[in-house]
Design a protein around this motif. Sequence first.
Motif, short mmCIF file in Angstrom:
data_model
loop_
_atom_site.label_atom_id
_atom_site.label_comp_id
_atom_site.label_asym_id
_atom_site.label_seq_id
_atom_site.Cartn_x
_atom_site.Cartn_y
_atom_site.Cartn_z
N ARG A 48 0.81 -1.21 0.00
CA ARG A 48 0.00 0.00 0.00
C ARG A 48 0.85 1.27 0.00
O ARG A 48 0.32 2.38 0.12
CB ARG A 48 -0.94 -0.01 1.20
N MET A 49 2.16 1.12 -0.14
CA MET A 49 3.04 2.28 -0.20
C MET A 49 2.74 3.12 -1.43
O MET A 49 2.45 2.58 -2.51
CB MET A 49 4.50 1.82 -0.26
N PRO A 50 2.82 4.44 -1.32
CA PRO A 50 2.76 5.28 -2.52
C PRO A 50 4.05 5.10 -3.31
O PRO A 50 4.97 4.40 -2.88
CB PRO A 50 2.64 6.69 -1.95
N ALA A 51 4.13 5.72 -4.46
CA ALA A 51 5.31 5.61 -5.31
C ALA A 51 5.73 7.01 -5.76
O ALA A 51 4.93 7.95 -5.73
CB ALA A 51 5.02 4.73 -6.52
N VAL A 52 6.99 7.10 -6.18
CA VAL A 52 7.49 8.37 -6.71
C VAL A 52 8.00 8.13 -8.13
O VAL A 52 8.68 7.14 -8.39
CB VAL A 52 8.60 8.96 -5.80
N GLU A 53 7.64 9.02 -9.04
CA GLU A 53 8.06 8.83 -10.42
C GLU A 53 9.55 9.17 -10.57
O GLU A 53 10.05 10.13 -9.99
CB GLU A 53 7.23 9.70 -11.37
N HIS A 67 17.87 2.76 -21.20
CA HIS A 67 16.97 3.55 -20.36
C HIS A 67 16.55 2.70 -19.15
O HIS A 67 16.51 1.47 -19.23
CB HIS A 67 15.74 3.98 -21.15
N LEU A 68 16.22 3.38 -18.07
CA LEU A 68 15.81 2.67 -16.87
C LEU A 68 14.64 1.73 -17.17
O LEU A 68 14.63 0.59 -16.70
CB LEU A 68 15.42 3.67 -15.77
N GLU A 70 14.06 0.09 -19.70
CA GLU A 70 14.49 -1.07 -20.46
C GLU A 70 15.06 -2.17 -19.56
O GLU A 70 15.15 -3.33 -19.97
CB GLU A 70 15.51 -0.66 -21.51
N LEU A 71 15.46 -1.82 -18.33
CA LEU A 71 15.96 -2.83 -17.41
C LEU A 71 14.88 -3.83 -17.03
O LEU A 71 15.18 -4.94 -16.59
CB LEU A 71 16.50 -2.18 -16.13
N PHE A 72 13.61 -3.46 -17.20
CA PHE A 72 12.50 -4.34 -16.84
C PHE A 72 12.35 -5.51 -17.82
O PHE A 72 11.71 -6.49 -17.48
CB PHE A 72 11.19 -3.56 -16.83
N GLY A 73 12.92 -5.39 -19.01
CA GLY A 73 12.64 -6.39 -20.03
C GLY A 73 11.17 -6.42 -20.34
O GLY A 73 10.56 -5.38 -20.61
N ASP A 74 10.55 -7.60 -20.26
CA ASP A 74 9.12 -7.73 -20.53
C ASP A 74 8.29 -7.62 -19.25
O ASP A 74 7.06 -7.77 -19.31
CB ASP A 74 8.83 -9.08 -21.19
N ALA A 75 8.91 -7.38 -18.12
CA ALA A 75 8.20 -7.34 -16.85
C ALA A 75 7.74 -5.92 -16.53
O ALA A 75 8.21 -4.94 -17.10
CB ALA A 75 9.10 -7.86 -15.73
N THR A 76 6.84 -5.81 -15.57
CA THR A 76 6.41 -4.50 -15.09
C THR A 76 6.96 -4.19 -13.70
O THR A 76 6.80 -3.07 -13.21
CB THR A 76 4.87 -4.40 -15.05
N GLN A 77 7.60 -5.16 -13.04
CA GLN A 77 8.17 -4.96 -11.72
C GLN A 77 9.66 -5.29 -11.75
O GLN A 77 10.08 -6.22 -12.44
CB GLN A 77 7.47 -5.86 -10.69
N GLU A 170 6.74 3.54 -20.47
CA GLU A 170 8.11 4.03 -20.28
C GLU A 170 8.25 4.86 -19.02
O GLU A 170 9.33 5.39 -18.75
CB GLU A 170 8.54 4.85 -21.51
N ARG A 171 7.21 4.94 -18.24
CA ARG A 171 7.26 5.68 -16.97
C ARG A 171 7.59 4.69 -15.85
O ARG A 171 7.00 3.60 -15.76
CB ARG A 171 5.93 6.38 -16.71
N VAL A 172 8.54 5.08 -14.99
CA VAL A 172 9.02 4.19 -13.93
C VAL A 172 8.79 4.85 -12.58
O VAL A 172 9.05 6.05 -12.40
CB VAL A 172 10.52 3.88 -14.12
N TYR A 173 8.32 4.06 -11.62
CA TYR A 173 8.02 4.55 -10.28
C TYR A 173 8.80 3.74 -9.25
O TYR A 173 8.87 2.51 -9.33
CB TYR A 173 6.52 4.44 -10.00
N ARG A 174 9.37 4.44 -8.29
CA ARG A 174 10.07 3.78 -7.18
C ARG A 174 9.07 3.49 -6.08
O ARG A 174 8.37 4.38 -5.60
CB ARG A 174 11.18 4.71 -6.67
N THR A 175 9.01 2.23 -5.66
CA THR A 175 7.99 1.82 -4.69
C THR A 175 8.55 1.42 -3.33
O THR A 175 7.83 1.46 -2.33
CB THR A 175 7.18 0.63 -5.23
N TRP A 176 9.85 1.03 -3.26
CA TRP A 176 10.38 0.56 -1.97
C TRP A 176 11.89 0.65 -1.98
O TRP A 176 12.53 0.60 -3.04
CB TRP A 176 9.94 -0.88 -1.72
N HIS A 177 12.45 0.78 -0.79
CA HIS A 177 13.90 0.84 -0.62
C HIS A 177 14.27 0.26 0.73
O HIS A 177 13.54 0.42 1.72
CB HIS A 177 14.40 2.29 -0.69
#
Length: 241
Positions: A48-53, A67-68, A70-77, A170-177
């Motif tokens: 339930r954490m928010p994310a930052v673009e 590009h960042l 592109e590191l996902f390959g075919d995945a969304t996470q 092509e939009r990437v969001y940071r969800t956890w650290h």
Amino acid sequence: MTDTTGHRAPALPPIVDRDTWQAELDELRRREKAATRELDAVAAQRRRMPAVEMPDYVLDGPDGPVHLYELFGDATQLIVYNHMFTPGNTWQCGGCTGFTSQFTRFEGLAAFDARFVVVTQGPIDEALAYKRRVGNRMDWYSTAHSSFGSDVGAPPGGGFAVNVFLRDGERVYRTWHTDGRGTEQLSFLFGLLDTLPYGRQEVWQDVPDGWPQGPTYSRWLDSKDIAAAYGEEPGDAVTGS
């Protein structure tokens, strides 16, 4: 009875009858189950954490700039392990090297629409050479020409970290650290060690009197050990510190 194996335990717990042992196990199991439920609740809060673009970072990959997204390959996470790295050194952080050496099979992760990669501050040619040297099986990328590492808690000369991202096109969001001991939840080694009678055998752990203990990290495999066990170039001479 005479011992013929040559292997004697350095210490023994109290030896009791089966019913007493089962009662102790049942009491411990109640605490273990409570901890499991708490971890479930923590994971639910994490979901339930928010994310930052994130900006459109460009990193260095084995085949050139990527590009960042592109590191996902075919995945969304995407899970990123930010590996400590000192350019010019033959042997890098033993903790990072040992931690990432555990991950060799990713089909199960792919089934959940996710990917797990290494990003390091080291130049890509040095990073890939080190990957081969220690036999690492993950995909490596470099943020040596990007502020990405610094922006996600792993600057040059800094520590290690784990970051998680979600992609929408092509939009990437940071969800956890996390960093430090927060990364232990991803390591199977620590989980196995914590089931053993002697645990991790490090001085900071709470153990009975007489239990074997030594300096923290003293039993960890270092980078040379990992290279000798898994690497393609285990005979490399050390040219750095």
